[in-house]
Write a protein that holds these residues in place. Structure first.
Motif, short mmCIF file in Angstrom:
data_model
loop_
_atom_site.label_atom_id
_atom_site.label_comp_id
_atom_site.label_asym_id
_atom_site.label_seq_id
_atom_site.Cartn_x
_atom_site.Cartn_y
_atom_site.Cartn_z
N TYR A 127 -68.38 1.20 -20.18
CA TYR A 127 -67.75 1.56 -21.45
C TYR A 127 -68.78 1.58 -22.57
CZ TYR A 127 -63.54 0.43 -18.82
OH TYR A 127 -62.56 0.41 -17.86
N MET A 128 -68.57 2.52 -23.50
CA MET A 128 -69.38 2.58 -24.71
C MET A 128 -68.45 2.50 -25.91
SD MET A 128 -72.33 5.38 -23.69
CE MET A 128 -73.24 5.12 -25.22
N LYS A 129 -68.79 1.61 -26.87
CA LYS A 129 -67.90 1.34 -27.99
C LYS A 129 -68.71 1.18 -29.28
CE LYS A 129 -64.97 -1.18 -24.76
NZ LYS A 129 -64.31 -2.46 -24.42
N LEU A 173 -67.81 -11.65 -26.16
CA LEU A 173 -68.50 -11.37 -24.90
C LEU A 173 -69.47 -12.49 -24.55
CD1 LEU A 173 -69.17 -7.58 -25.51
CD2 LEU A 173 -67.86 -8.50 -23.58
N GLU A 174 -70.21 -12.98 -25.54
CA GLU A 174 -71.16 -14.07 -25.28
C GLU A 174 -70.44 -15.36 -24.90
OE1 GLU A 174 -74.95 -14.85 -25.54
OE2 GLU A 174 -74.41 -13.01 -24.51
N MET A 175 -69.32 -15.66 -25.58
CA MET A 175 -68.55 -16.85 -25.23
C MET A 175 -68.00 -16.74 -23.82
SD MET A 175 -68.63 -19.09 -27.62
CE MET A 175 -69.26 -19.11 -29.30
N GLU A 176 -67.59 -15.54 -23.43
CA GLU A 176 -67.12 -15.33 -22.06
C GLU A 176 -68.25 -15.62 -21.07
OE1 GLU A 176 -64.36 -13.90 -19.01
OE2 GLU A 176 -64.18 -14.76 -21.02
N SER A 224 -66.88 -19.19 -19.62
CA SER A 224 -65.91 -18.88 -18.57
C SER A 224 -66.58 -18.96 -17.20
CB SER A 224 -65.33 -17.47 -18.79
OG SER A 224 -66.19 -16.50 -18.23
N PRO A 225 -65.81 -18.88 -16.11
CA PRO A 225 -66.42 -18.86 -14.77
C PRO A 225 -67.04 -17.51 -14.43
CG PRO A 225 -64.04 -18.74 -14.59
CD PRO A 225 -64.34 -18.97 -16.04
N ASN A 226 -67.03 -16.56 -15.36
CA ASN A 226 -67.51 -15.21 -15.09
C ASN A 226 -68.79 -14.93 -15.88
OD1 ASN A 226 -64.83 -14.67 -13.81
ND2 ASN A 226 -64.13 -14.78 -15.94
N ARG A 227 -69.63 -14.10 -15.32
CA ARG A 227 -70.80 -13.59 -16.04
C ARG A 227 -70.53 -12.14 -16.38
NH1 ARG A 227 -71.00 -17.88 -16.72
NH2 ARG A 227 -72.51 -19.49 -16.16
N ILE A 228 -71.04 -11.70 -17.51
CA ILE A 228 -70.73 -10.35 -17.97
C ILE A 228 -71.99 -9.71 -18.54
CG2 ILE A 228 -70.03 -11.11 -20.29
CD1 ILE A 228 -67.72 -9.02 -20.04
N THR A 229 -72.17 -8.42 -18.24
CA THR A 229 -73.35 -7.68 -18.68
C THR A 229 -72.96 -6.71 -19.80
OG1 THR A 229 -74.30 -7.79 -16.45
CG2 THR A 229 -75.23 -6.17 -17.96
N PHE A 230 -73.66 -6.78 -20.90
CA PHE A 230 -73.46 -5.83 -21.99
C PHE A 230 -74.76 -5.69 -22.77
CE2 PHE A 230 -72.75 -9.89 -24.09
CZ PHE A 230 -73.27 -9.72 -25.36
N TYR A 231 -74.91 -4.57 -23.46
CA TYR A 231 -76.09 -4.31 -24.27
C TYR A 231 -75.68 -3.66 -25.58
CZ TYR A 231 -78.73 -5.13 -19.97
OH TYR A 231 -79.24 -5.70 -18.84
N THR A 232 -76.50 -3.84 -26.59
CA THR A 232 -76.28 -3.21 -27.89
C THR A 232 -77.50 -2.41 -28.30
OG1 THR A 232 -77.11 -5.13 -29.12
CG2 THR A 232 -74.74 -5.07 -28.63
N GLU A 285 -70.73 -1.91 -22.22
CA GLU A 285 -70.20 -3.01 -21.41
C GLU A 285 -69.98 -2.54 -19.98
OE1 GLU A 285 -66.56 -4.65 -22.89
OE2 GLU A 285 -67.16 -4.37 -24.97
N GLU A 286 -70.24 -3.44 -19.04
CA GLU A 286 -69.90 -3.15 -17.66
C GLU A 286 -68.38 -3.15 -17.48
OE1 GLU A 286 -70.98 -6.17 -14.85
OE2 GLU A 286 -70.29 -7.80 -16.13
N HIS A 287 -67.92 -2.48 -16.44
CA HIS A 287 -66.49 -2.48 -16.09
C HIS A 287 -66.14 -3.80 -15.41
CE1 HIS A 287 -62.59 -1.17 -14.67
NE2 HIS A 287 -62.94 -1.42 -13.42
N ILE A 288 -65.02 -4.41 -15.82
CA ILE A 288 -64.53 -5.64 -15.20
C ILE A 288 -63.42 -5.25 -14.24
CG2 ILE A 288 -63.44 -7.88 -15.60
CD1 ILE A 288 -64.69 -7.89 -18.38
N PRO A 289 -63.66 -5.35 -12.92
CA PRO A 289 -62.66 -4.89 -11.96
C PRO A 289 -61.49 -5.85 -11.84
CG PRO A 289 -64.53 -5.85 -10.81
CD PRO A 289 -64.88 -5.85 -12.28
N GLY A 290 -60.35 -5.31 -11.50
CA GLY A 290 -59.15 -6.12 -11.31
C GLY A 290 -57.91 -5.33 -11.68
N LEU A 291 -56.75 -5.85 -11.32
CA LEU A 291 -55.48 -5.21 -11.66
C LEU A 291 -55.05 -5.63 -13.06
CD1 LEU A 291 -53.41 -5.60 -8.38
CD2 LEU A 291 -53.96 -3.44 -9.51
#
Length: 372
Positions: free
Chosen positions: A133-135, A145-148, A152-160, A167-173
């Protein structure tokens, strides 16, 4: 889990959230953490589409997304840059495999505050695809995003890059899809799911992440030795420490989540709910201890930043004073300071136990909490 206000609660998140610029301090932090990179395509350039076509889901219903259509010259330019951005997200910019990648589609959503674009990248040899995603950059979202990533138990990749956030896509229903199509299936272990919802609810409140209605989080089901395990992941971080009402930081109070709440009430007793809340606070305390230097740097910057209207900040301070039976939040001059103090109150006992066990934290992570 307090459920006394479920049916009569009328609170709703802000219809239109304000966007806040990235401060110099936050920008410097992002560079230090490797979050700031030079991107070949900006969000502004993606807005140059000629027209758009509404996108329907698998059942023929219209979604909030539209397929963006560009003229050929614009499309050729964007494709090359968007493949490079995917390489930045996935392989630190290594373009070795770029020749086998292509842009299948660019989707636009005018429903979101950040005007998001969803980029579909496809492998030309096996037709497998992925998204990112681009926003528009927004300080609240970046803090979220940084707090996540830290808490959280998850790691997340994003850049500015300037005014662009990737932002990377977070998979799931999506939660609303799960509740309609999967919650009542025979193979769904509702007790395990109820446990996860309690933990997710606690995690959102501890870190003050708001607006977690069912379509703002996803459910990940993992086959286990017997049955499935579940994890709920937030996918919308716009309202990190933004709202004034305490209840908006608790997913249990949104009408969109009522069936999840009823599942908790049906399958868990009060003692189990308190146990799972304690487990989540303990896990978060360990993450705080492990990432305390990064977290404190971020919180100190956030404490000097403006990410919410003053009236919301004042309202939240008053409601947290009432919640904790204190007047300490009156001394907070920003949402960052409120979050910092809130983390102290929520995690201090767990951090104290960790400190006693490890003896590696010579001083409390957040400093002493003054009782009023």
């Amino acid at each position: 889990m307090d459920t006394s206000l479920i049916d009569q609660l009328n609170d709703k998140p802000s219809r239109k959230k304000l966007l806040y610029p990235v401060s110099r301090e936050l920008s410097a932090y992002l560079k230090h953490q490797g979050r700031e990179v030079k991107l070949p395509v900006s969000h502004k350039e993606l807005l140059n589409f000629t027209w758009s076509v509404p996108i329907k889901d698998s059942e023929g219903n219209y979604t909030h997304w539209e397929k963006a259509i560009y003229d050929k010259r614009e499309w050729d330019f964007l494709k090359e840059g968007l493949v490079k951005i995917y390489a930045i997200l996935k392989t630190e910019g290594d373009m070795t495999f770029a020749d086998q990648l292509d842009v299948a589609r660019i989707d636009f959503c005018n429903f979101g505050n950040s005007l998001p674009f969803r980029i579909r990248i496809i492998n030309k040899f096996n037709a497998n695809f992925d998204h990112y995603y681009m926003k528009i950059t927004d300080a609240s979202r970046i803090y979220g995003l940084e707090m996540e990533h830290i808490l959280s138990p998850n790691r997340i990749t994003f850049y500015t890059d300037g005014g662009t956030l990737v932002e990377e896509h977070i998979p799931g229903l999506p939660g609303d899809v799960f509740v309609d199509n999967y919650l009542d299936l025979p193979e769904t272990n509702k007790t395990r799911f109820a446990k996860e919802f309690v933990k997710f609810n606690e995690r959102c409140f501890v870190r003050l992440l708001g607006d977690m209605r069912s379509y703002n989080f996803v459910i990940v089901s993992t086959p286990d030795i017997e049955g499935y395990q579940y994890r709920i992941r937030a996918i919308d971080f716009d309202q990190q420490s933004y709202e004034g009402r305490k209840s908006l930081y608790m997913p249990q109070f949104f009408k969109e989540n009522n069936r999840f709440v009823q599942t908790v009430l049906t399958h868990l007793n009060k003692e189990s709910i308190e146990q799972y809340k304690a487990e989540e606070r303990s896990a978060m305390a360990f993450r705080v201890a492990a990432g305390r230097f990064r977290l404190m740097e971020l919180l100190n910057i956030m404490s000097r930043d403006e990410i919410a209207p003053p009236e919301k900040q004042k309202q939240l301070a008053e409601q947290l004073n009432q919640h904790f039976h204190t007047a300490a939040f009156n001394r907070c001059n920003s949402m960052g300071q409120i979050l910092k103090l809130h983390l102290k109150y929520m995690l201090r006992e767990n951090l104290k136990l960790i400190q006693e066990k490890t003896r590696s934290l010579k001083k409390p992570v957040f400093g002493p909490v003054k009782r009023s």
